[in-house]
Design a protein around this motif. Structure first.
Motif, short mmCIF file in Angstrom:
data_model
loop_
_atom_site.label_atom_id
_atom_site.label_comp_id
_atom_site.label_asym_id
_atom_site.label_seq_id
_atom_site.Cartn_x
_atom_site.Cartn_y
_atom_site.Cartn_z
N UNK A 1 38.27 33.29 40.51
CA UNK A 1 37.81 34.00 41.35
C UNK A 1 36.07 34.22 42.20
N UNK A 2 35.46 33.94 40.98
CA UNK A 2 33.94 33.25 41.16
C UNK A 2 33.62 32.46 42.56
N UNK B 1 45.21 31.09 30.89
CA UNK B 1 44.76 30.98 32.26
C UNK B 1 44.36 32.74 32.43
N UNK B 2 43.95 33.72 31.47
CA UNK B 2 42.46 34.80 32.83
C UNK B 2 41.28 33.96 32.98
N UNK C 1 41.26 37.42 47.23
CA UNK C 1 40.06 37.83 45.98
C UNK C 1 41.34 38.83 45.05
N UNK C 2 41.45 39.86 46.13
CA UNK C 2 42.22 40.93 45.22
C UNK C 2 43.57 40.48 44.32
N UNK C 3 44.54 39.40 44.99
CA UNK C 3 45.44 39.29 44.43
C UNK C 3 45.07 38.34 43.31
N UNK D 1 46.02 39.23 39.64
CA UNK D 1 46.27 38.59 38.52
C UNK D 1 45.57 38.47 37.40
N UNK D 2 44.63 37.96 37.06
CA UNK D 2 43.31 38.00 36.30
C UNK D 2 43.95 39.25 35.03
N UNK D 3 43.78 40.67 35.69
CA UNK D 3 43.94 41.86 34.67
C UNK D 3 45.33 41.28 34.17
N UNK D 4 46.30 41.19 35.19
CA UNK D 4 47.75 41.24 34.20
C UNK D 4 47.95 40.52 33.19
N UNK D 5 47.24 39.31 33.15
CA UNK D 5 47.00 37.82 32.28
C UNK D 5 46.21 38.12 30.83
N UNK D 6 45.46 39.31 31.03
CA UNK D 6 44.55 38.96 30.18
C UNK D 6 45.11 40.30 29.59
#
Length: 88
Positions: free
Chosen positions: A71-72, A63-64, A13-15, A19-24
């Motif tokens: 993640x959900x 992708x985000x 979940x942390x990874x 990834x989500x934060x970096x893509x967005x």
């Protein structure tokens, strides 16, 4: 003192969250760069690094969105397993 159980940190979940934060985040930074470039007088966005900067939000934001869904789902599966194990 109340006995608090430690929070289980799930590496997956942390990874996914990073990834989500970096893509967005990169997509938002590229949008800001396009706005700044336009304000600074760049008129030809077809040369140099500008094509990659323009393309990044078109790829990064979908992708985000997919990573939010992943993640959900992963979080829901982990919580359902934890609830099922706690009931035993």
């Amino acid at each position: 003192m109340a006995d608090k159980s430690p929070v289980i940190v799930n590496r997956n979940e942390r990874i996914i969250a990073y990834m989500l934060a970096s893509a967005v985040g990169l997509s938002i930074l590229s949008i800001i760069a396009i706005i700044a470039g336009t304000g600074l007088g760049v008129r030809n966005f077809g040369e140099g690094i500008w094509p990659a900067i323009i393309l990044l939000p078109y790829v990064g934001l979908p992708i985000g969105f997919l990573l939010v869904i992943v993640l959900v789902v992963v979080s829901g599966i982990r919580k359902s397993r934890a609830a099922r194990d706690a009931g035993k």
